[in-house]
Design an enzyme around this catalytic site. Structure first.
Site, short mmCIF file in Angstrom:
data_model
loop_
_atom_site.label_atom_id
_atom_site.label_comp_id
_atom_site.label_asym_id
_atom_site.label_seq_id
_atom_site.Cartn_x
_atom_site.Cartn_y
_atom_site.Cartn_z
N SER A 239 0.88 -1.36 0.05
CA SER A 239 0.15 0.08 0.02
C SER A 239 1.02 1.31 -0.03
O SER A 239 2.08 1.24 0.07
CB SER A 239 -0.91 -0.09 1.18
OG SER A 239 -0.12 0.10 2.44
N LYS A 240 0.21 2.50 -0.02
CA LYS A 240 0.80 3.64 -0.09
C LYS A 240 2.28 3.69 1.06
O LYS A 240 2.97 4.28 0.97
CB LYS A 240 0.13 5.00 -0.06
CG LYS A 240 -0.43 5.10 -1.39
CD LYS A 240 -1.49 6.41 -1.45
CE LYS A 240 -2.12 6.42 -2.95
NZ LYS A 240 -2.67 7.87 -3.09
N ARG A 241 1.68 3.20 2.24
CA ARG A 241 2.54 3.47 3.45
C ARG A 241 3.54 2.55 3.43
O ARG A 241 4.86 2.69 4.01
CB ARG A 241 1.64 2.83 4.59
CG ARG A 241 1.44 1.52 4.88
CD ARG A 241 0.31 1.36 5.90
NE ARG A 241 -0.09 0.04 6.33
CZ ARG A 241 0.56 -0.90 6.75
NH1 ARG A 241 1.70 -0.67 7.53
NH2 ARG A 241 0.08 -2.19 7.03
#
Length: 467
Positions: A239-241
């Protein structure tokens, strides 16, 4: 047989890590085999596809220098070809019109779900349209074989078999006349002569359906290679994190394309214990049988390490091209007002980890100082510092040769005459000429700032701190 691969992104979003790795593997295999690499934009989803996403995908490919031999092709420009093939399948009885309403299909699925059965179309319109009039809305379905199995040998996952009884009759044309993804991709790969399909393993379930369409068309079935997914460090979906941002975000964050390519190639492929690969080495060594079956974990720290490595080892002129892009982004458009960017790279490659950081630190060489770092001022601008600046101004004004060695030699004399350490000479001068106490060697720093600008900044600092 000439090897021909393709990268076929859907422009419903930007190019992310997973897609970039697929593009890289497809490109590398084509180059390794001295074949051809095709770029195809699969934009049949008209509602979600955007020109912005198309531009971002192409910009990302160009930045990574994954240059294509053919394309970019656009599926929306090939609708006449798809209709031609669909008409042929209808004429041969390999496809049929389905008049079932959405309500009927939904009710069928609910009934199958309640009975614990696999949800699939029941073939209601396969052979009998008598209850419908020709002007009713319809879709076109592919007539999937009823018996036998679909089998293929995936280059990563091995032998895969699926019973045809598990597959339903796929819609290949919607009621609005537009063709569907699973059909278009087969026609495209056939027409474009694609020999090897390298893609993410989220497409594995599509493959048996597509193979049946290849066979119905009398088209050669390509070799399939489905890549395992990329996970975050914690084992969850990327994911983006974790870093699942667009490729161009990595550029904006200060990473070199060479570092990102090197990092991506190791997400699911290896050559012994080697970690650092030039593009030439990747091309020479890359084979499909060396791709791993297990998912890969994204590690930002390793990417940062590779970026630092390439900043230090690539030719300065190569790194400087990217540095200029970053300088432009933060407002430096006139490079003639400062040093050659190659000199900045040579002086800062060991002191910074990203080009974004390097550009920020280099601002003082291209723009005037508007403020002094408070922490540096507090630590180094002590009693006597202004006198040191005055000595330096007098000494440096008399220098006939403006080079790092000559500057350092004169400043060492000032430190010796005042009986103080070089830090008490160099640090006030760094603050005076860069606004910060952090920079390369003071001689190199002043050389980058330039003679006239250095002397003016020292004068300005004397006035500021001596007030």
């Amino acid at each position: 047989m000439e090897v021909k691969t393709r990268f076929a992104p859907s422009p419903t979003g930007f190019l992310h890590v997973g897609g970039a790795r697929t593009a890289l593997f497809s490109w590398l295999y084509a180059k390794h085999c001295k074949g051809q690499f095709v770029l195809r934009i699969e934009d049949t989803d008209r509602e979600r596809s955007t020109q912005e996403a198309i531009d971002a995908i192409i910009d990302s490919m160009k930045w990574l220098e994954l240059n294509w031999d053919e394309g970019p092709y656009y599926q929306t420009k090939r609708f006449d070809r798809y209709r031609e093939v669909i008409d042929k399948l209808l004429a041969e009885g390999k496809a049929y019109k389905c008049y079932c309403t959405k309500e009927r299909v939904d009710a069928l699925r609910e009934e199958q779900k309640a009975k614990g059965l696999k949800q699939r179309y029941d073939g209601h319109c396969r052979d009998d349209h008598s209850e419908h009039s020709p002007d009713e809305p319809y879709v076109i379905r592919f007539r999937n074989p009823d018996e036998g199995v679909v089998a293929f040998d995936d280059m990563v996952k091995g032998h895969i078999e699926v019973k045809n009884s598990e597959l339903d009759d796929l819609i290949i044309q919607r009621s609005d006349g537009s063709p569907t993804y699973n059909f278009c991709v087969v026609v495209d790969d056939w027409d474009m002569g694609i020999t090897h399909v390298i893609r993410g393993d989220d497409h594995v379930n599509n493959t048996p359906r597509q193979i049946n369409i290849y066979k119905a068309l009398g088209a050669p079935v390509p070799v399939f290679c489905h890549l395992a997914m990329i996970l975050g460090d914690d084992g969850t979906k990327l994911s983006k994190r974790h870093g699942a941002v667009s490729v161009m975000q990595y550029r904006e964050d200060g990473f070199l394309p060479e570092a990102l390519l090197n990092y991506l190639v190791r997400l699911g492929w290896s050559h012994g214990d080697q970690e650092v690969f030039s593009v030439e080495e990747m091309i020479n060594l890359f084979t499909l049988d060396a791709i791993t079956k297990s998912a890969s974990g994204f590690n930002t720290k390793k990417l940062e390490w590779l970026n630092a490595h390439y900043m230090k080892t690539l030719p300065a002129e190569t790194v400087a091209k990217e540095l200029v892009w970053h300088l432009n982004r933060i407002g430096v458009t006139d490079l003639s007002n400062g040093p050659d960017p190659k000199l900045v790279v040579k002086n800062y490659c060991e002191r910074t980890h990203t080009l974004k950081e390097m550009a920020q630190k280099a601002l003082c060489y291209y723009q005037e100082i508007t403020e002094y770092d408070p922490a540096g001022v507090k630590k180094w601008m002590k009693e006597g510092s202004v006198d040191v600046l005055k000595d330096a101004l007098a000494t440096l004004s008399a220098l006939t040769s403006w080079d790092a060695q000559s500057i350092d030699s004169q400043l060492e004399i000032i430190a010796k005459n005042r009986e103080i350490g070089m830090g008490k000479v160099g640090q006030p001068l760094r603050i005076a000429v860069t606004g910060s106490a952090m920079s390369p060697g003071i001689g190199d720093t002043m050389m980058l700032v330039g003679r006239d600008r250095t002397l003016k900044r020292i004068e300005k600092a004397i006035e500021h701190f001596g007030a």
